[in-house]
Write a protein that holds these residues in place. Structure first.
Motif, PDB file in Angstrom:
ATOM      1  N   LEU A 173       1.797   1.863   0.268  1.00 22.32           N
ATOM      2  CA  LEU A 173       0.443   1.788  -0.299  1.00 22.32           C
ATOM      3  C   LEU A 173      -0.383   0.729   0.440  1.00 22.32           C
ATOM      4  N   ALA A 174       0.287  -0.400   0.735  1.00 24.48           N
ATOM      5  CA  ALA A 174      -0.411  -1.479   1.442  1.00 24.48           C
ATOM      6  C   ALA A 174      -0.864  -1.006   2.824  1.00 24.48           C
ATOM      7  N   THR A 177      -4.029   0.994   2.931  1.00 23.57           N
ATOM      8  CA  THR A 177      -5.319   0.317   2.688  1.00 23.57           C
ATOM      9  C   THR A 177      -5.940  -0.234   3.981  1.00 23.57           C
ATOM     10  N   ASN A 181     -12.632   0.939   3.277  1.00 30.80           N
ATOM     11  CA  ASN A 181     -12.563   1.065   1.830  1.00 30.80           C
ATOM     12  C   ASN A 181     -13.190   2.427   1.478  1.00 30.80           C
ATOM     13  N   LEU A 184     -16.801   1.854  -0.534  1.00 31.16           N
ATOM     14  CA  LEU A 184     -17.870   1.058   0.070  1.00 31.16           C
ATOM     15  C   LEU A 184     -17.936   1.180   1.589  1.00 31.16           C
ATOM     16  N   GLU A 186     -16.449  -0.456   3.803  1.00 29.36           N
ATOM     17  CA  GLU A 186     -16.196  -1.705   4.551  1.00 29.36           C
ATOM     18  C   GLU A 186     -14.760  -1.725   5.068  1.00 29.36           C
ATOM     19  N   GLN A 187     -14.575  -2.348   6.240  1.00 31.83           N
ATOM     20  CA  GLN A 187     -13.232  -2.379   6.825  1.00 31.83           C
ATOM     21  C   GLN A 187     -12.356  -3.473   6.204  1.00 31.83           C
ATOM     22  N   ARG A 188     -11.045  -3.163   6.124  1.00 34.20           N
ATOM     23  CA  ARG A 188     -10.103  -4.140   5.564  1.00 34.20           C
ATOM     24  C   ARG A 188      -8.895  -4.273   6.490  1.00 34.20           C
ATOM     25  N   PHE A 189      -8.363  -5.479   6.581  1.00 32.24           N
ATOM     26  CA  PHE A 189      -7.151  -5.779   7.362  1.00 32.24           C
ATOM     27  C   PHE A 189      -7.226  -5.266   8.800  1.00 32.24           C
ATOM     28  N   TYR A 191      -7.414  -6.351  12.277  1.00 25.22           N
ATOM     29  CA  TYR A 191      -7.313  -7.554  13.097  1.00 25.22           C
ATOM     30  C   TYR A 191      -7.274  -7.229  14.590  1.00 25.22           C
ATOM     31  N   GLY A 440      -1.423   6.968  -0.891  1.00 27.88           N
ATOM     32  CA  GLY A 440      -2.268   5.778  -1.064  1.00 27.88           C
ATOM     33  C   GLY A 440      -3.746   6.100  -1.241  1.00 27.88           C
ATOM     34  N   ALA A 443      -4.387   7.623  -4.615  1.00 28.33           N
ATOM     35  CA  ALA A 443      -4.288   6.627  -5.684  1.00 28.33           C
ATOM     36  C   ALA A 443      -5.529   5.732  -5.710  1.00 28.33           C
ATOM     37  N   GLU A 444      -5.943   5.239  -4.543  1.00 25.31           N
ATOM     38  CA  GLU A 444      -7.063   4.287  -4.513  1.00 25.31           C
ATOM     39  C   GLU A 444      -8.387   4.956  -4.891  1.00 25.31           C
ATOM     40  N   PHE A 447      -8.357   5.629  -8.540  1.00 26.38           N
ATOM     41  CA  PHE A 447      -8.365   4.374  -9.300  1.00 26.38           C
ATOM     42  C   PHE A 447      -9.792   3.822  -9.360  1.00 26.38           C
ATOM     43  N   LEU A 448     -10.457   3.810  -8.213  1.00 22.46           N
ATOM     44  CA  LEU A 448     -11.821   3.261  -8.166  1.00 22.46           C
ATOM     45  C   LEU A 448     -12.806   4.131  -8.955  1.00 22.46           C
TER      46      LEU A 448
ATOM     47  N   PHE B  27       0.749 -10.872   2.402  1.00 21.80           N
ATOM     48  CA  PHE B  27      -0.180  -9.808   2.009  1.00 21.80           C
ATOM     49  C   PHE B  27      -1.120 -10.297   0.900  1.00 21.80           C
ATOM     50  N   LEU B  30      -3.706 -12.561   2.582  1.00 24.41           N
ATOM     51  CA  LEU B  30      -4.708 -11.784   3.319  1.00 24.41           C
ATOM     52  C   LEU B  30      -5.652 -11.025   2.372  1.00 24.41           C
ATOM     53  N   ILE B  39     -14.181  -4.954  -2.481  1.00 21.17           N
ATOM     54  CA  ILE B  39     -13.598  -4.216  -1.352  1.00 21.17           C
ATOM     55  C   ILE B  39     -12.072  -4.302  -1.379  1.00 21.17           C
ATOM     56  N   TYR B  40     -11.562  -5.451  -1.803  1.00 23.02           N
ATOM     57  CA  TYR B  40     -10.117  -5.694  -1.742  1.00 23.02           C
ATOM     58  C   TYR B  40      -9.414  -5.538  -3.102  1.00 23.02           C
ATOM     59  N   LEU B  41     -10.060  -4.889  -4.055  1.00 21.91           N
ATOM     60  CA  LEU B  41      -9.469  -4.799  -5.397  1.00 21.91           C
ATOM     61  C   LEU B  41      -8.102  -4.100  -5.384  1.00 21.91           C
ATOM     62  N   PHE B  42      -8.046  -2.913  -4.801  1.00 22.52           N
ATOM     63  CA  PHE B  42      -6.798  -2.152  -4.802  1.00 22.52           C
ATOM     64  C   PHE B  42      -5.690  -2.884  -4.018  1.00 22.52           C
ATOM     65  N   PRO B  43      -5.994  -3.379  -2.788  1.00 21.82           N
ATOM     66  CA  PRO B  43      -4.949  -4.138  -2.087  1.00 21.82           C
ATOM     67  C   PRO B  43      -4.482  -5.360  -2.879  1.00 21.82           C
ATOM     68  N   ILE B  46      -1.928  -4.272  -5.416  1.00 21.47           N
ATOM     69  CA  ILE B  46      -0.653  -3.974  -4.729  1.00 21.47           C
ATOM     70  C   ILE B  46       0.043  -5.282  -4.344  1.00 21.47           C
ATOM     71  N   LEU B  50       3.654  -6.487  -5.570  1.00 22.78           N
ATOM     72  CA  LEU B  50       4.670  -6.695  -4.530  1.00 22.78           C
ATOM     73  C   LEU B  50       5.281  -8.097  -4.657  1.00 22.78           C
TER      74      LEU B  50
END
Lengths: 498, 161
Positions: A173-174, A177, A181, A184, A186-189, A191, A440, A443-444, A447-448, B27, B30, B39-43, B46, B50
């Protein structure tokens, strides 16, 4: 009788060629000790990306059916099951081989696989449409709980450690993500530029299943090979005559396989072992089992192939896979824009019924090619592990690159694969991670959406934790965790007593 | 007395739990540090779940009973890394080379490298060497027919093909 309307689509030269190629490759890959059916199907998914959806699914279905049956070849000839589904087959199959009856054992295996397989597909044809209609009642919260149930079931059932299985699902799931998003944008994680568009399902499938397999094969290279047994000249018609008299073993195996298959997450390993156990318990001569009793093979093989069709019932209707390989097939459906549920049987009726019909023809190909291979399968056992490792590596890289013509995908596949290899050494399986990656977004998203609807109505808690379907799904999720904890505790206790 | 394999198993379980805790912690960091809650609610959900599971795993690995340990074996064997290291290096070289010399040429060299490095060492036997070269060429040729001609996948040509 929708399934009859599209039966003709299967008989085009192109589809028949795919069925022939998929079944042959599946039988050979399934027979290679150490290569799992799940990995084999995952490796083929990129090839299907460039095909029409129906053609791609036909190839994947043929591979799925054949790899399960092919695993019996190595189980019988070298006592190493090609897949977990064939563990029960090895118990009597290898004993028969030791007594010079290897060909006969292989005949029983393919003939009973055919009977079980056809029975399983009949269950699939009649159970799927009504269950798909149930999915019409699903809103965002129900779909969210469905995704959680799917991950929980694959993570807990069949895993040695329940907590590690659940954590593996959460890792998946992680991973899902990473990237945009869903609400919205917007980008997440992100790098690195390689991660900008997230991680494609197929990249995850190949990385998580194929690369750890390569490294495991390299571990095994250089080890002394187990000798195989000579294949006798027994005629398949003689085996067929005997096989049709074993009605009890065939019907018991097929029924148990179908029931186990329809239970999400259970898989062929459980089907084969339960069927073997039941036929042994109800036999007049249980002492013959383990000594080369044909009924042991017939029950186990009819069960593990009867599992294939029903394992697709919860997959095609609720997106909950019945086995790890079915989880990979879910990835195959999604990359063709086919989402499980009622739409599959209305909007995409032609594609899905052609696929289901092709499974029947795949069973025919499987038994014919399987019986032919019964006389010539000795060479498959002689393929050295490093040859397999080299082939899988090159195919994995080409397959990954071909999806989006992206070098970044190849790098991500490499990173995921190496991480999964070390994680598997610590007891984390790839199947829950893959399902986490696949489910994932479902689910997301839901959920939202559910959160927004809940906030506008009676509150989030009320929206997510009330309603018959929600409560049933939550109870099923908790039930699967509780059952797995209980089963794991019982197993530990047994180990301690020994 | 607990056998050494049992001690290894306990160590490996503790190591697993420790690494899991580290990954879950990272995690969490981050997901929470300098990020937007919407934006980061679901992560974040998790990450917290975790972390809770990794703590449970850590506690349970401390509590593994001796009798259970006696019957368990570690999955992590000594010398394992040394055996897969050449394979990992070949894979790394493959991924670096493919863009430069082309997918098919690099696939040939990498396939051949696997056959030469693993399995029986027959470097001095010219017959065995030629056989391995022929198998590698055959494999890459089938791949070329399948991808380039059949599926029309255009892989980077690089300097060669």
């Amino acid at each position: 009788m929708d399934f009859l309307n599209y039966f003709g689509n299967v008989f085009t030269p192109y589809h028949l060629m795919l069925l022939f190629g998929g079944t042959t490759a599946g039988l050979i890959l399934g027979a290679l000790p150490g290569l799992s059916p799940t990995m084999a199907v995952a490796l083929v998914i990129p090839f299907t990306f460039h095909m029409e959806p129906a053609s791609g699914l036909i190839l994947l279905g043929a591979m799925y059916t054949a790899t399960v049956a092919g695993g019996a070849i190595s189980a019988i000839l070298v006592n190493v099951p090609g897949a977990p589904a064939n563990i029960a087959t090895a118990l009597d199959g290898h004993q028969m081989a030791r007594k010079g009856r290897a060909s006969e054992a292989l005949h029983y295996c393919f003939l009973s696989s055919f009977v079980g397989g056809i029975f399983g597909i009949i269950i699939l044809i009649f159970f799927t449409p009504p269950l798909a209609k149930l999915a019409l009642k699903f809103g965002p919260t129900e779909l969210f709980w469905i995704a959680i149930l799917g991950i929980t079931v694959i993570g807990t059932i069949g895993n040695k450690s329940v907590i590690k299985g659940l954590m593996a699902g959460l890792f998946g799931l992680a991973i899902s993500t990473i990237g945009d998003n869903p609400m919205l944008g917007e980008q997440r994680f992100v790098y690195s530029e390689h991660m900008e568009s997230g991680i494609h399902i197929v990249v995850a499938l190949i990385g998580l299943f194929a690369l750890p397999q390569i490294l495991t094969l390299l571990e095994e290279s250089g080890k002394s090979k187990v000798g195989t047994y000579a294949l006798s000249e027994t005629k398949w018609i003689t085996s067929l005559k005997y096989n049709v008299t074993r009605i009890k073993a065939l019907s018991l195996g097929s029924t148990i396989g179908a029931i186990v298959g329809i239970i999400p997450g259970a898989g062929g390993q459980i089907a084969g072992l339960v069927a073997y156990d039941q036929i042994k318990k109800t036999s007049h001569s249980p002492e013959n089992f383990g000594q080369g009793e044909p009924d042991g093979i017939i029950a186990a093989e009819s069960a593990n192939n009867a599992m294939v069709g029903p394992s697709l019932v919860p997959l095609l209707t609720l997106s909950i896979p019945g086995s790890p390989t079915a989880a990979v097939l879910l990835g195959g459906l999604l990359i063709h824009g086919l989402f499980p549920g009622p739409d599959l049987f209305t909007v995409h009726a032609e594609v899905i019924w052609t696929f289901i019909d092709s499974l029947i023809v795949a069973q025919v190909f499987m038994v014919v090619i399987g019986l032919f291979l019964s006389r010539h399968s000795g060479w498959i056992m002689k393929v050295p592990p490093h040859y397999m490792a080299a082939s899988i590596l090159v195919l994995a890289v080409f397959g990954t690159y071909s999806i989006q013509s992206s070098y970044s995908d190849v790098l991500l596949m490499g990173v995921l694969g190496i991480t999964m290899y070390f994680a598997s050494k610590l007891g984390f399986g790839p199947a829950p991670v893959v399902l986490g990656v696949i489910l994932g977004p479902l689910a997301e998203d839901n959920f939202l959406q559910g959160k927004l609807i809940g906030e506008a109505g009676d509150g989030i808690f009320d929206y997510f934790f009330t309603g018959t379907i929600n409560l049933t799904l939550i109870l099923a999720t908790l039930g699967s965790i509780a059952y797995s904890v209980y089963a794991s505790h019982k197993m530990n206790k047994r180990v301690m007593l020994k | 007395m607990i056998k050494s394999s049992a001690i290894n198993f306990k160590n490996s379980e503790l190591t697993t739990a420790f690494y899991s805790f580290l990954v879950a912690g990272l995690f969490c960091f981050l997901s929470f540090y300098d990020t937007d809650a919407d934006i980061y609610l679901f992560p974040r959900i998790i990450a917290v779940t975790l972390l809770v599971f990794s703590v449970i795993l850590l506690i349970s690995s401390f509590q593994l009973s001796r009798s259970y340990l006696k019957n368990s074996n570690s999955n992590v064997k000594n010398g394992l890394f040394l055996k897969i290291l050449p394979g990992l290096l070949i894979g790394f070289i493959y991924m670096t080379l493919m863009d430069v010399v082309g997918f098919y040429t690099s696939a040939f060299f990498i396939f051949l490298a696997f056959l030469l490095l693993y399995g029986k060492r027959e470097m001095t036997d010219p017959k065995a060497f030629i056989k391995k070269v022929a198998i590698s060429i055959g494999f890459v040729f089938v791949l070329y027919l399948l991808f380039w001609q059949g599926l029309h996948v255009r892989t980077p040509i690089g300097l060669l093909l």
